[in-house]
Design a protein around this motif. Structure first.
Motif, PDB file in Angstrom:
ATOM      1  N   HIS A  27      -3.309   1.523  -8.818  1.00 26.50           N
ATOM      2  CA  HIS A  27      -3.439   0.629  -9.961  1.00 26.50           C
ATOM      3  C   HIS A  27      -3.586   1.446 -11.248  1.00 26.50           C
ATOM      4  N   ASP A  28      -3.337   0.803 -12.380  1.00 29.59           N
ATOM      5  CA  ASP A  28      -3.404   1.512 -13.663  1.00 29.59           C
ATOM      6  C   ASP A  28      -4.762   2.145 -13.915  1.00 29.59           C
ATOM      7  N   ASP A  29      -5.826   1.557 -13.367  1.00 33.48           N
ATOM      8  CA  ASP A  29      -7.163   2.113 -13.577  1.00 33.48           C
ATOM      9  C   ASP A  29      -7.524   3.175 -12.534  1.00 33.48           C
ATOM     10  N   GLY A  30      -6.569   3.515 -11.671  1.00 37.53           N
ATOM     11  CA  GLY A  30      -6.789   4.555 -10.675  1.00 37.53           C
ATOM     12  C   GLY A  30      -7.345   4.073  -9.356  1.00 37.53           C
ATOM     13  N   THR A  31      -7.647   2.791  -9.243  1.00 41.24           N
ATOM     14  CA  THR A  31      -8.134   2.273  -7.971  1.00 41.24           C
ATOM     15  C   THR A  31      -6.974   2.112  -6.989  1.00 41.24           C
ATOM     16  N   ILE A  32      -7.308   2.105  -5.713  1.00 36.97           N
ATOM     17  CA  ILE A  32      -6.307   2.142  -4.650  1.00 36.97           C
ATOM     18  C   ILE A  32      -5.621   0.784  -4.495  1.00 36.97           C
ATOM     19  N   SER A  33      -4.294   0.806  -4.349  1.00 32.57           N
ATOM     20  CA  SER A  33      -3.513  -0.425  -4.211  1.00 32.57           C
ATOM     21  C   SER A  33      -3.156  -0.678  -2.741  1.00 32.57           C
ATOM     22  N   ASP A  34      -2.783  -1.919  -2.429  1.00 30.69           N
ATOM     23  CA  ASP A  34      -2.343  -2.258  -1.076  1.00 30.69           C
ATOM     24  C   ASP A  34      -1.070  -1.507  -0.702  1.00 30.69           C
ATOM     25  N   VAL A  35      -0.166  -1.353  -1.661  1.00 33.48           N
ATOM     26  CA  VAL A  35       1.086  -0.614  -1.424  1.00 33.48           C
ATOM     27  C   VAL A  35       0.773   0.820  -0.994  1.00 33.48           C
ATOM     28  N   GLU A  36      -0.169   1.412  -1.682  1.00 32.40           N
ATOM     29  CA  GLU A  36      -0.588   2.783  -1.386  1.00 32.40           C
ATOM     30  C   GLU A  36      -1.206   2.901   0.005  1.00 32.40           C
ATOM     31  N   ILE A  37      -2.025   1.937   0.381  1.00 27.39           N
ATOM     32  CA  ILE A  37      -2.656   1.947   1.702  1.00 27.39           C
ATOM     33  C   ILE A  37      -1.596   1.977   2.796  1.00 27.39           C
ATOM     34  N   ASN A  38      -0.627   1.106   2.719  1.00 27.75           N
ATOM     35  CA  ASN A  38       0.436   1.027   3.719  1.00 27.75           C
ATOM     36  C   ASN A  38       1.233   2.322   3.779  1.00 27.75           C
ATOM     37  N   TYR A  39       1.600   2.834   2.608  1.00 28.84           N
ATOM     38  CA  TYR A  39       2.386   4.070   2.515  1.00 28.84           C
ATOM     39  C   TYR A  39       1.626   5.243   3.128  1.00 28.84           C
ATOM     40  N   MET A  40       0.336   5.381   2.788  1.00 33.21           N
ATOM     41  CA  MET A  40      -0.447   6.512   3.281  1.00 33.21           C
ATOM     42  C   MET A  40      -0.726   6.394   4.780  1.00 33.21           C
ATOM     43  N   GLU A  41      -0.897   5.181   5.267  1.00 34.90           N
ATOM     44  CA  GLU A  41      -1.105   5.017   6.707  1.00 34.90           C
ATOM     45  C   GLU A  41       0.130   5.448   7.483  1.00 34.90           C
ATOM     46  N   GLN A  42       1.308   5.051   6.999  1.00 35.09           N
ATOM     47  CA  GLN A  42       2.557   5.451   7.660  1.00 35.09           C
ATOM     48  C   GLN A  42       2.710   6.962   7.705  1.00 35.09           C
ATOM     49  N   ARG A  43       2.466   7.624   6.582  1.00 37.53           N
ATOM     50  CA  ARG A  43       2.709   9.066   6.492  1.00 37.53           C
ATOM     51  C   ARG A  43       1.613   9.889   7.169  1.00 37.53           C
ATOM     52  N   SER A  44       0.463   9.286   7.433  1.00 37.59           N
ATOM     53  CA  SER A  44      -0.653  10.023   8.038  1.00 37.59           C
ATOM     54  C   SER A  44      -0.682   9.933   9.552  1.00 37.59           C
ATOM     55  N   LYS A  45       0.038   8.995  10.119  1.00 41.06           N
ATOM     56  CA  LYS A  45      -0.229   8.609  11.504  1.00 41.06           C
ATOM     57  C   LYS A  45       0.025   9.715  12.531  1.00 41.06           C
ATOM     58  N   ASP A  46       0.968  10.629  12.288  1.00 43.81           N
ATOM     59  CA  ASP A  46       1.321  11.609  13.310  1.00 43.81           C
ATOM     60  C   ASP A  46       0.870  13.033  13.000  1.00 43.81           C
ATOM     61  N   VAL A  47       0.338  13.272  11.811  1.00 46.75           N
ATOM     62  CA  VAL A  47      -0.044  14.636  11.427  1.00 46.75           C
ATOM     63  C   VAL A  47      -1.445  14.975  11.924  1.00 46.75           C
ATOM     64  N   GLY A  48      -1.757  16.266  11.952  1.00 45.17           N
ATOM     65  CA  GLY A  48      -3.111  16.676  12.278  1.00 45.17           C
ATOM     66  C   GLY A  48      -4.034  16.593  11.075  1.00 45.17           C
ATOM     67  N   LEU A  49      -3.466  16.837   9.892  1.00 43.75           N
ATOM     68  CA  LEU A  49      -4.221  16.831   8.636  1.00 43.75           C
ATOM     69  C   LEU A  49      -3.418  16.061   7.601  1.00 43.75           C
ATOM     70  N   ALA A  50      -4.053  15.070   6.969  1.00 44.14           N
ATOM     71  CA  ALA A  50      -3.368  14.250   5.961  1.00 44.14           C
ATOM     72  C   ALA A  50      -4.067  14.431   4.624  1.00 44.14           C
ATOM     73  N   ILE A  51      -3.301  14.800   3.597  1.00 43.42           N
ATOM     74  CA  ILE A  51      -3.857  15.050   2.274  1.00 43.42           C
ATOM     75  C   ILE A  51      -3.338  13.982   1.316  1.00 43.42           C
ATOM     76  N   SER A  52      -4.249  13.356   0.588  1.00 47.49           N
ATOM     77  CA  SER A  52      -3.874  12.287  -0.339  1.00 47.49           C
ATOM     78  C   SER A  52      -3.166  12.852  -1.559  1.00 47.49           C
ATOM     79  N   ALA A  53      -2.609  11.966  -2.364  1.00 47.91           N
ATOM     80  CA  ALA A  53      -2.050  12.367  -3.653  1.00 47.91           C
ATOM     81  C   ALA A  53      -3.145  12.948  -4.535  1.00 47.91           C
ATOM     82  N   ALA A  54      -2.765  13.865  -5.436  1.00 44.45           N
ATOM     83  CA  ALA A  54      -3.707  14.452  -6.392  1.00 44.45           C
ATOM     84  C   ALA A  54      -4.490  13.343  -7.086  1.00 44.45           C
ATOM     85  N   SER A  55      -5.821  13.447  -7.039  1.00 45.78           N
ATOM     86  CA  SER A  55      -6.698  12.396  -7.544  1.00 45.78           C
ATOM     87  C   SER A  55      -7.573  12.958  -8.660  1.00 45.78           C
TER      88      SER A  55
END
Length: 377
Positions: free
Chosen positions: A35-63
């Motif tokens: 979101h514009d204020d930097g809070t986490i969006s539903d779109v982001e949750i879905n995207y990050m869950e997909q990309r994290s599911k098979d890795v050993g270590l998952a790193i978020s976008a620069a925060s």
């Protein structure tokens, strides 16, 4: 799974005894979807869950750790306690399938965008004019004050506390890609004549100490702290491999759990100086000398390229960036003997948009990031 790919799925132990389920890492990827204020969006949750599911270590976008440090539209924030609710949801999504979930903590410095910061203010180690991210023109950055430097160090610690409270497994300190910590190391960006310029490693080491001490105060011993860096820069005078050698030899004496080198090509060679022509990744691995795992990244688009990188014995962990955006089933397909089905090119006509958030897909389609494409053959 084809037996030859088994080395990719070996477990990796970190210095703090945490065990990662395989050698794959989700790279910290700018998704422009918060979101514009930097809070986490539903779109982001879905995207990050997909990309994290098979890795050993998952790193978020620069925060961003302060509002002054915001460098991307749609960038997630760890600057305020009000960010915690969304961060808790993100941690749960990233950890859902067994990955260790990490937040990359970041300050844009000179690269912060005036249209996103309070009063259009941008601060850097020294005054500089530059163009960043999606800007059409240049902006000016002023000198960050001594008081602001101390406040920023504290902010990295406060961000770490929030990450712990949100339930993540660790943080990665973003010291790469021309952002604030990188800028203090660089003789191009840091032309100060005070203590922060005379010792260009003082700021990154202070940030590391602040983060590590915060983790010791608020987290279990299993909390992961990593550090990302860029080994060379094109600017003159810029960061050289000789400077990076000094940086690495300081970092390996800190209570860190891994180092993460930022490269566009994992086999990139040193540009100049006494190490000219040598593979950067090989030099870095030698300097680390087994003290902690090294994460490598850069132009890994196939299973064979991933295997070759690991079998070079120059990295313990392999981060996937552009490729895991093109195909979030990359790891699963290798594991199930379907590596021939991996999508290694961007197809602008795919109806599923590669399962990317729309704003990120648009950046890919507009050629914002270099990558193989089906429509350029």
């Amino acid at each position: 799974m084809n037996k030859k790919f088994e080395p990719l799925f070996e477990k990796v132990a970190l210095p703090n005894k945490v065990e990662l389920k395989n050698r794959f890492v989700l790279a910290p990827l700018t998704h422009v979807s918060s979101h514009d204020d930097g809070t986490i969006s539903d779109v982001e949750i879905n995207y990050m869950e997909q990309r994290s599911k098979d890795v050993g270590l998952a790193i978020s976008a620069a925060s961003n750790v302060t509002d002054l440090g915001k460098a991307f539209p749609g960038q997630p924030s760890v600057a305020h306690d009000s960010d915690l609710d969304g961060l808790k949801r993100l941690a749960k999504a990233m950890k859902k399938n067994g990955a260790k979930a990490i937040v990359q903590i970041h300050h844009g410095g000179a690269q912060s965008l005036p249209y996103l910061t309070p009063n259009g203010d941008v601060a850097a180690p020294s005054p500089v004019t530059l163009q960043s991210f999606d800007e059409k023109g240049e902006h000016d950055a002023r000198t960050i004050t001594h008081e602001e430097i101390e406040q920023t160090i504290t902010a990295f610690g406060e961000a770490t506390r929030r990450v712990i409270e949100a339930g993540f497994d660790g943080v990665e300190i973003h010291g790469a890609n021309h952002y604030l910590i990188h800028q203090f190391v660089s003789p191009y960006y840091n032309r100060r004549d005070d203590e922060w310029g005379e010792n260009k490693l003082k700021f990154p080491m202070r940030v590391v100490d602040e983060v590590v001490n915060t983790a010791k105060t608020y987290a279990e011993d299993t909390f992961i702290v990593g550090y990302r860096f860029s080994p060379e820069e094109a600017e003159t005078p810029g960061i050289s491999m000789e400077i990076t050698e000094e940086l690495v030899k300081n970092l390996i004496n800190k209570s860190l759990d891994y180092l993460h080198v930022s490269l566009m090509d994992i086999h990139a060679k040193t540009r100049e100086g006494k190490y000219q022509g040598e593979e950067r990744i090989k030099l870095l691995h030698q300097w680390i000398d087994g003290r902690m795992p090294l994460i490598g990244i850069g132009s890994i688009f196939t299973a064979e390229q991933a295997l070759e990188a690991v079998e070079s014995n120059n990295v313990e962990l392999l981060a996937l960036g552009r490729e895991i955006l093109l195909d979030h089933r990359f790891i699963n397909k290798i594991q199930n003997g379907k590596e021939e089905e991996i999508m290694s090119e961007f197809d602008p006509y795919r109806e599923d948009y590669h399962d990317l958030p729309l704003d990120l897909w648009k950046q890919f389609n507009d050629g914002f990031y270099p990558l193989p494409r089906t429509d350029e053959k």
